[in-house]
Motif scaffolding. Structure first.
Motif, mmCIF file in Angstrom:
data_model
loop_
_atom_site.group_PDB
_atom_site.id
_atom_site.type_symbol
_atom_site.label_atom_id
_atom_site.label_comp_id
_atom_site.label_asym_id
_atom_site.label_seq_id
_atom_site.Cartn_x
_atom_site.Cartn_y
_atom_site.Cartn_z
ATOM 1 N N VAL A 89 0.821 -1.201 0.021
ATOM 2 C CA VAL A 89 -0.098 -0.050 -0.167
ATOM 3 C C VAL A 89 0.975 1.194 -0.056
ATOM 4 C CG1 VAL A 89 -1.772 1.353 1.174
ATOM 5 C CG2 VAL A 89 -1.796 -1.232 1.073
ATOM 6 N N LEU A 149 -1.290 -1.268 -4.075
ATOM 7 C CA LEU A 149 -2.800 -0.332 -4.147
ATOM 8 C C LEU A 149 -2.071 1.077 -3.904
ATOM 9 C CD1 LEU A 149 -5.754 0.106 -3.970
ATOM 10 C CD2 LEU A 149 -5.524 -0.094 -1.362
ATOM 11 N N SER A 180 -0.858 -2.496 -10.597
ATOM 12 C CA SER A 180 -1.607 -1.694 -9.395
ATOM 13 C C SER A 180 -3.003 -1.332 -9.635
ATOM 14 C CB SER A 180 -0.934 -0.341 -9.374
ATOM 15 O OG SER A 180 -0.962 0.292 -10.625
ATOM 16 N N ARG A 181 -3.420 -0.734 -8.716
ATOM 17 C CA ARG A 181 -4.826 0.085 -8.796
ATOM 18 C C ARG A 181 -4.826 1.356 -8.041
ATOM 19 N NH1 ARG A 181 -5.278 -2.849 -12.311
ATOM 20 N NH2 ARG A 181 -7.237 -4.393 -12.811
ATOM 21 N N THR A 203 -8.838 -0.083 1.840
ATOM 22 C CA THR A 203 -7.539 -0.066 2.166
ATOM 23 C C THR A 203 -7.341 -1.332 3.190
ATOM 24 O OG1 THR A 203 -6.981 2.023 1.508
ATOM 25 C CG2 THR A 203 -5.406 0.482 2.535
ATOM 26 N N TYR A 230 -8.147 -4.811 1.551
ATOM 27 C CA TYR A 230 -6.921 -5.323 0.704
ATOM 28 C C TYR A 230 -6.037 -6.025 1.729
ATOM 29 C CZ TYR A 230 -2.760 -5.315 -2.062
ATOM 30 O OH TYR A 230 -1.653 -5.968 -2.714
ATOM 31 N N MET A 254 -8.056 -6.533 -3.862
ATOM 32 C CA MET A 254 -7.944 -5.285 -4.552
ATOM 33 C C MET A 254 -9.023 -4.987 -5.309
ATOM 34 S SD MET A 254 -5.096 -3.380 -5.797
ATOM 35 C CE MET A 254 -3.550 -4.483 -5.514
ATOM 36 N N ASP A 272 -9.779 1.144 -11.071
ATOM 37 C CA ASP A 272 -9.598 2.306 -10.176
ATOM 38 C C ASP A 272 -10.702 2.819 -9.828
ATOM 39 O OD1 ASP A 272 -6.903 2.127 -11.073
ATOM 40 O OD2 ASP A 272 -6.873 3.561 -12.614
#
Length: 501
Positions: free
Chosen positions: A239, A431, A457-458, A482, A485, A491, A495
């Motif tokens: 993160v 993330l 990623s996102r 968050t 995740y 995840m 986006d």
């Protein structure tokens, strides 16, 4: 007069890695999981005091000074632990970094607990804080900076004209020479983001973990991006909150501070305008903005209790980091607008209360070393003059500070290796969390890193102002997404935007 310059220090510091082929190969075959080699014990008194009432354990891990000479000189890095007390739910370690570079992270597990880190995260992980190489209890470096010296902040002073850039260049050159003189053991040139990422992998191995998860803020996003790029198969759930935009902080990253301030300032201006009867800074956001420029220009000509226009700009930038700091900022403006020397002096004393003159030395030395060692900076003073002139117009609130010349233009060491290239060949496990209005790391930094970690990623954008979204902010969507995740590995499929509230 000089001592008051330190008022902006906490604001400036609170802000806001590459490998040669042979070194990549050497690191890639570093020790894998093995029996834990860490002996936990009591933390140093200053860490205990900062962490109270949470109790942490501390230990040291030896690492090479120079990874091209792994059997050569070594230093001990101090790490901390807040262990999971739920064996059935524990899944591993969550390494932490608070940013900087130059920020101590030993007490960070306790500080996150105090801010409300969810219990599910505490059950799932041993939280691992650390003083990275050169910081605090990990072979600290110094350059001899003091509160009454000419260099008291990692962001250069606002340059009103070309002459101000030339004047700052002389200070920056002396700072670089001063750091070189104090570097008696040769450690300073080995302070890089890439080496810190390698240190993290040594810590992972010493803890007996096959992989590690990671939560990093601000500069900590550069460190996390470097680790995930250098050790993709050893990175678990990553993160990165308040993203710089790459694996290092360069001149463009510094200049984005000015963009961030332009985007974050309207939230404060709106807040202050709604409280005009209390502070008298303007009845509309536009009037509050004009008050800023008027007051800064006045203080440039006639400081109040040693508080000049540069300090006002630095102080304002730093206090946009958290909405809870708005009242302090408005009070400071009100005091300075009234030219109340006694009140301004009292506020100055409160801002520096408990700070030893040496307290700025280590963090500023690390900030300079890492940023200057990571990547080659322009050396021509004219380059900075042109940048300052452009950003003074483009970002009038803070551009002529963020674009000003730094010690990196005169740094005695050339980068030992290229910056770490973002590696998109790995698991989808990064993330990116980013407030839309962040004074130090604007939303653009999150989008930059998202483009580089295309498949891995996102991006979780948060409709909020301030520096730091996860736990440090107050958006329920950002907190829950968050946490989900970190705990469950879920995840976001694409986006997403967390709306205000």
């Amino acid at each position: 007069m000089k001592r008051q310059r330190s008022i902006g220090l906490s604001s400036a510091l609170a802000v806001v890695l590459g490998l040669s082929g042979s070194l990549v190969a050497a690191v890639a075959v570093a020790d894998g999981p093995r029996a834990p080699q860490v002996r936990w014990g009591t933390c140093p008194k200053d860490v205990v005091a900062e962490a109270t009432p949470t109790e942490l354990q501390c230990a040291t891990v030896p690492v090479p000074v120079d990874y091209t000479d792994p059997e050569g000189a070594r230093i001990d890095l101090m790490i901390s632990r807040l262990a999971s007390t739920n064996p059935e739910k524990r899944r591993g370690t969550l390494m932490l970094n608070p940013g900087g570079p130059g920020g101590s992270g030993l007490a960070q597990p306790a500080l996150l607990v105090a801010r409300g880190l969810p219990a599910d995260v505490l059950d799932s992980y041993d939280l691992i804080g650390m003083d990275t190489r050169g910081i605090g209890h990990s072979a600290p470096v110094k350059c001899g900076f003091t509160l009454d010296g000419p260099y008291t902040a990692n962001i250069p002073p606002y340059a009103a004209d070309d002459a101000a850039v030339t004047k700052q260049a002389k200070v920056a050159e002396q700072v670089a020479k001063q750091c070189a003189r104090h570097d008696r053991d040769g450690l300073l040139r080995h302070l890089t983001t890439a080496n810190t990422a390698r240190d993290m992998d040594r810590i992972r191995a010493a803890l007996g973990e096959e992989k590690t998860s990671y939560l990093g803020y601000s500069y900590g996003t550069a460190l996390g991006a470097a680790y995930a790029s250098m050790f993709p198969e050893r990175s678990d759930r990553i993160v990165l909150d308040s993203n710089i935009g790459d694996t290092h902080l360069d001149r463009d990253g510094m200049r984005r501070y000015a963009l961030g301030m332009e985007q974050a300032f309207p939230a404060f201006a709106k807040w202050a305008a709604a409280r005009h009867d209390s502070y008298g800074l303007g009845r509309t956001p536009a009037q509050v903005r004009r008050t800023y420029f008027t007051l800064a220009e006045r203080l440039d000509k006639a400081p109040v209790a040693g508080f000049d226009g540069n300090l006002l700009r630095q102080f304002t930038f730093g206090n946009l980091f958290k909405k809870m700091q708005y009242p302090k900022l408005a009070q400071q403006w009100q005091t300075l607008a009234g030219s109340d020397d006694a009140a301004a002096r009292l506020l100055s004393q409160n801002a520096t209360a408990g700070k030893a003159s040496s307290s700025i030395d280590n963090p500023l030395a690390v900030f300079a070393a890492v940023t200057c060692n990571d990547i080659k900076w322009p050396k021509s003073v004219d380059t900075y003059r042109h940048g300052v002139a452009k950003d003074r117009e483009r970002y009038p609130l803070f551009g002529a500070a963020a674009a000003n010349i730094t010690p990196c233009a005169f740094w005695p060491h050339a980068p030992a290796e290229p910056p770490v290239a973002v590696n998109d060949d790995g698991p989808r496990n990064v993330l990116l969390v980013q407030n839309l209005r962040d004074p130090a790391t604007p939303h653009h930094g999150g989008k930059m890193l998202r483009q580089k970690f295309t498949d891995r990623s996102r991006l979780l954008s948060v409709d909020d102002s301030g520096h730091g979204a996860y736990v440090l902010g107050d958006n329920p969507c950002a907190l829950n997404t968050t946490t989900r995740y970190l705990v469950e590995g879920k995840m976001p499929g694409k986006d997403m935007l967390c709306r205000a509230g």
